[in-house]
Design an enzyme around this catalytic site. Structure first.
Site, PDB file in Angstrom:
ATOM      1  N   GLY A 155      -1.451 -11.856   8.412  1.00  0.00           N
ATOM      2  CA  GLY A 155      -1.316 -13.311   8.473  1.00  0.00           C
ATOM      3  C   GLY A 155      -2.301 -13.979   9.421  1.00  0.00           C
ATOM      4  O   GLY A 155      -2.209 -15.173   9.678  1.00  0.00           O
ATOM      5  N   ALA A 156      -3.266 -13.197   9.942  1.00  0.00           N
ATOM      6  CA  ALA A 156      -4.187 -13.762  10.938  1.00  0.00           C
ATOM      7  C   ALA A 156      -4.983 -14.935  10.372  1.00  0.00           C
ATOM      8  O   ALA A 156      -5.388 -15.822  11.119  1.00  0.00           O
ATOM      9  CB  ALA A 156      -5.131 -12.686  11.469  1.00  0.00           C
ATOM     10  N   TRP A 201      -9.668  -1.780   3.281  1.00  0.00           N
ATOM     11  CA  TRP A 201      -8.453  -0.959   3.475  1.00  0.00           C
ATOM     12  C   TRP A 201      -8.485   0.309   2.635  1.00  0.00           C
ATOM     13  O   TRP A 201      -7.708   1.231   2.882  1.00  0.00           O
ATOM     14  CB  TRP A 201      -7.198  -1.775   3.109  1.00  0.00           C
ATOM     15  CG  TRP A 201      -7.260  -2.241   1.689  1.00  0.00           C
ATOM     16  CD1 TRP A 201      -7.755  -3.431   1.255  1.00  0.00           C
ATOM     17  CD2 TRP A 201      -6.907  -1.496   0.513  1.00  0.00           C
ATOM     18  NE1 TRP A 201      -7.721  -3.476  -0.117  1.00  0.00           N
ATOM     19  CE2 TRP A 201      -7.202  -2.308  -0.600  1.00  0.00           C
ATOM     20  CE3 TRP A 201      -6.346  -0.232   0.307  1.00  0.00           C
ATOM     21  CZ2 TRP A 201      -6.979  -1.891  -1.907  1.00  0.00           C
ATOM     22  CZ3 TRP A 201      -6.133   0.184  -0.996  1.00  0.00           C
ATOM     23  CH2 TRP A 201      -6.441  -0.632  -2.088  1.00  0.00           C
ATOM     24  N   CYS A 221      -7.519 -18.215  -4.802  1.00  0.00           N
ATOM     25  CA  CYS A 221      -6.746 -17.552  -5.855  1.00  0.00           C
ATOM     26  C   CYS A 221      -7.390 -17.688  -7.233  1.00  0.00           C
ATOM     27  O   CYS A 221      -7.382 -16.758  -8.024  1.00  0.00           O
ATOM     28  CB  CYS A 221      -5.336 -18.127  -5.925  1.00  0.00           C
ATOM     29  SG  CYS A 221      -4.347 -17.759  -4.485  1.00  0.00           S
ATOM     30  N   ARG A 279       0.792  -1.232   0.000  1.00  0.00           N
ATOM     31  CA  ARG A 279       0.000   0.000   0.000  1.00  0.00           C
ATOM     32  C   ARG A 279       0.821   1.277   0.000  1.00  0.00           C
ATOM     33  O   ARG A 279       0.272   2.367   0.044  1.00  0.00           O
ATOM     34  CB  ARG A 279      -1.000  -0.009   1.158  1.00  0.00           C
ATOM     35  CG  ARG A 279      -2.050  -1.045   0.892  1.00  0.00           C
ATOM     36  CD  ARG A 279      -3.165  -1.104   1.884  1.00  0.00           C
ATOM     37  NE  ARG A 279      -3.625  -2.477   1.851  1.00  0.00           N
ATOM     38  CZ  ARG A 279      -3.151  -3.439   2.634  1.00  0.00           C
ATOM     39  NH1 ARG A 279      -2.319  -3.158   3.612  1.00  0.00           N
ATOM     40  NH2 ARG A 279      -3.537  -4.672   2.464  1.00  0.00           N
ATOM     41  N   ASP A 335     -14.561 -11.822  11.122  1.00  0.00           N
ATOM     42  CA  ASP A 335     -13.438 -11.177  10.413  1.00  0.00           C
ATOM     43  C   ASP A 335     -13.631  -9.659  10.330  1.00  0.00           C
ATOM     44  O   ASP A 335     -13.267  -9.030   9.348  1.00  0.00           O
ATOM     45  CB  ASP A 335     -13.249 -11.783   9.007  1.00  0.00           C
ATOM     46  CG  ASP A 335     -11.963 -11.307   8.330  1.00  0.00           C
ATOM     47  OD1 ASP A 335     -11.025 -10.915   9.035  1.00  0.00           O
ATOM     48  OD2 ASP A 335     -11.915 -11.329   7.081  1.00  0.00           O
TER      49      ASP A 335
END
Ligand code: CA
Length: 752
Positions: free
Chosen positions: A229-230, A441, A659, A169, A353
């Site tokens: 990475g949570a 984000w 993916c 970012r 989440d």
């Protein structure tokens, strides 16, 4: 059937499949990335340019960033422009009157196909960006000439741990150095003049599935960096490094470790009392600081937002209940030593989440006749919060998108009142917002003139169900949410109805009165971050491959331009030699683009990213992409039984779709649509899927996860999905139902 929507949860759960269809794959690459184009620059001019950069960046420090709101209107020195992260440019040469004459000053194709989320930093005519795989580029901000580039050589197999694309970012700039966090967990300092490495430190434990996608911030001579990475199971923390040397100064963990061992500090001891039952420390606990920060130099407080717990499902993570501090929280931290000063938890005991890693804006608002120093955030959970940033006291919150997990935030306690209907321990529940959030984000912006906050909002539902077979695995997503019903509905009407629930919009939000003032409805979800300016403008790129300007007070669109690739990053504005520019980085990607299975818009056709810069009277033309339709290759014959195909369907949606997209629809376009797999790929299926033949492209081998039989079942399912798409593409299907088949039959190849 769901009473409200008339659609079974299973029909909508695929929308989030990427998020749900967890596990190991870590997104690889299409293998299409190419070297950045060469740009010629005479050596003497390169030398003088390096001198110019040294001179103009050597003095960038806290005093300059703090004063930049008024003293440096033409520069964009820090991620949110200033420490308060308002993303408000005081420039007004481009305004509601002149915006219609905006044109392209320059563009530069990155040669990369993955998502681009960078906020440019611009200092005295030089622009710094980060890109896919944590690459960094410096450009002449007026001409677009590439001055230098830096590739940290992230091992492509580390993409297996990048839940949400191999994005970055942005960079930070401080006293002649450029700082970037890398996907493989390093913090690197570069010479701003040359891109040469000054220092390079590993900020995450060797071998643990951490990643870095957020922009560093530099506060009081310390570079602050978190990590992600949570979903894979890590313990969140932030670390401060000496900006000169890279020496570690302090580290603050956001969740408690093993409670049988000594706590690092009183904050961890307190936090541990809010985790009950379970063995969260074995999965890491989560609470990662993967994006948002802000700094108040007067209060001397650093604010960071923390992410979800590991796993998502609190009935597994902390079966005895409790708030699980400090997941999904806003933390105020002493920047000198990393000590916690106060915390406010947006989603106590989060199970959906609902990260609080979203953009935080500091401002002064007049509330009940009194000036208040506030912090504002629109976290994933759908409520817009106004918090006293000195004390952490709750001031107000209202929902900015439809919310079903809680009825409201209690004004006395500042705590959400949960809706029992959102608890999914015993029954699958359709919930708003999705794990993508009501806002993710993508940066917001606050305009002091209109008093409005502009939110790039998401309208996406999600079906949550308990995963009764949950077992922690470091190479897979650990959510504790059932992923077995994630295949998209095959009935076109059901699919169209489900797609119809997915939207996005730009919301102008009055934070004092906690209400929406205007909104621009977008055709698609997952649009760009936002910039606002003193020219009464709001700039936003969109998923449909357009960049647009709206009047900040009314929302009226005053200008738009096609750029042929979807935009998710936030624009910036700067001035050089009396001319105002607006720049944005375009490159479709990120969690939703990779994983949702929702097709790209017909005008978002390029997979290669580009940096674009506009000015009034700009006359550079973008080449028109030539869209061609490619037939899907006939896959090998398969005699797999229905049972094997069904097994492959479940395995695909647990291992692959994060993916390659649910239903084998690769909507992002930056990773291979497996329906287009060649005969050679089908011939080498197990070599690729199990043995890692494409590791160099980012496709890790899954021999430890999948048996030969399971890998073959996935291939049988892919063949079946391919045949379905071939069938759907026949006749008038391409014309009538393009959205239901993803990119197949619609756009398979783009020849620039
Ligand atoms: Ca998450």
């Amino acid at each position: 059937m769901n009473k409200v929507f008339g659609i079974k949860p299973a029909a909508t759960s695929w929308l989030a499949i990427g998020l749900l269809s967890l596990t190991a794959i870590g997104c690889g690459d299409s293998g299409k990335e190419t070297a950045a184009p060469e740009t010629a620059s005479a050596e003497t001019s390169a030398d003088s340019r390096a001198d110019h950069i040294r001179k103009t960046t050597a003095t960038i420090n806290g005093t300059r960033i703090q004063a930049a709101a008024s003293s440096e209107p033409g520069n964009w020195l820090a991620h949110g422009r200033t420490y308060d992260e308002q993303r408000y440019s005081p420039l007004k040469q481009i305004n509601t009157e002149t915006a219609s004459d905006l044109g392209l000053a320059w563009y530069w194709d990155t040669g990369t196909t993955r998502g681009l989320e960078s906020t440019p930093i611009v200092v005295d005519g030089v622009m710094y960006n980060s890109g896919s795989w944590s690459m960094v580029w410096a450009h002449d901000a007026v001409t677009g000439e590439l001055l230098w580039e830096y590739d940290p050589q992230v091992p492509r197999e580390w993409g297996v741990y990048a839940c949400c694309d191999v994005v970055n970012r942005g960079v930070a700039l401080w006293q002649g150095k450029v700082y970037v966090g890398t996907i493989d967990g390093r913090l690197v300092a570069l010479d701003a003049a040359t891109g040469d490495v000054v220092w390079d430190v590993k900020t995450t434990p060797e071998g643990k599935p951490y990643t870095i996608t957020g922009a560093p911030r530099v506060v009081k001579g310390k570079v602050i960096i978190g990590n992600g990475g949570a979903e894979y199971g890590v313990r969140g923390y932030i670390t401060a490094y000496d900006a000169d040397t890279g020496d570690e100064e302090w580290r603050f963990y956001t969740v408690p470790g093993d409670p049988t061992k000594p706590f690092e500090n009183p904050a961890m001891e307190h936090a541990a009392s809010t985790w009950r039952g379970g063995e969260w420390w074995k999965v890491g606990g989560g609470g990662t600081v993967w994006d948002s920060m802000a700094f108040d130099p007067e209060l001397d407080l650093l604010y960071v937002g923390t992410g979800n717990g590991s796993p998502w499902n609190r009935y597994i993570r902390s079966p005895g209940g409790g708030d699980n501090l400090y997941v999904s929280s806003i933390l105020a931290i002493d920047p000198d030593n990393g000590a916690l000063v106060w915390h406010y938890q947006t989603t106590p005991g989060d199970s959906w989440d609902y990260t609080a890693t979203q953009h935080m804006i500091l401002a002064e608002l007049t509330i009940d006749g009194e000036p208040r120093d506030v912090l504002m955030q629109a976290p994933k959970n759908g409520f817009f919060y106004v918090i006293d940033r000195k004390t952490g006291e709750f001031i107000s919150a209202e929902n900015y998108v439809p919310v079903t997990w809680a009825t409201h935030i209690d004004k006395e306690t500042g705590r959400p009142v949960e809706n029992p209907e959102a608890q999914y321990a015993n029954e699958t529940k359709l919930v708003f917002p999705a794990p993508y959030g009501g806002h993710n984000w993508h940066p917001m912006a606050y305009n002091q003139d209109t008093g409005l906050v502009y939110i790039p909002a998401l309208d996406i539902p999600f079906a949550y169900g308990q995963d009764n077979a949950f077992k922690y695995n470091e190479r897979t997503w650990n959510t504790g949410v059932d992923v077995t019903q994630t295949s998209p509905p095959k009935d076109p009407d059901t699919l169209a109805a489900a797609l119809g629930m997915v939207k996005g919009h730009l919301s102008a939000w009055d934070p004092v009165n906690q209400k929406e003032v205007w909104r621009v409805q977008h055709e698609m979800s997952w649009n760009g971050g936002v910039l606002t300016t003193a020219g009464n403008l709001v700039f936003q790129g969109r998923a449909d491959g357009h960049f647009a300007a709206y009047a900040a007070d009314t929302g009226e669109m005053v200008w738009e331009a096609p750029v042929h690739v979807g935009i998710i990053a936030a624009p910036v504005s700067f001035e050089v030699d009396g001319t105002q520019y607006v720049s944005v980085v375009a490159g479709w990607g990120g969690a939703y683009a990779l994983a949702s299975g929702v097709p790209r818009h017909k005008s978002n056709v390029l997979t290669e990213g580009r940096i674009l810069t506009f000015k009034v009277g700009g006359d550079v033309e973008l080449p028109e992409p030539q869209v061609t339709y490619l037939d899907i290759p006939t896959p090998p014959a398969s005699d797999a039984s229905e049972a094997v195909i069904a097994q492959g369907d479940t395995l695909y949606h647990t291992q692959c779709s994060v993916c390659h997209g649910p239903g084998v629809i690769a909507s992002g376009g930056s990773l291979p649509d497996l329906r287009y797999s060649s005969a050679a790929v089908h011939d080498s299926w197990n070599a690729i899927v199990r043995d890692g033949a494409y590791t160099g492209k980012g496709m890790a081998g899954f021999a430890e996860v999948l048996t030969v039989e399971e890998s073959n079942a996935i291939q049988a399912y892919v063949i079946s999905a391919t045949n379905l798409a071939i069938e759907m593409c026949k006749g008038d299907y391409r014309e009538n139902y393009p959205e239901t088949v993803g990119n197949a039959c619609v756009r398979a190849s783009v020849e620039p």
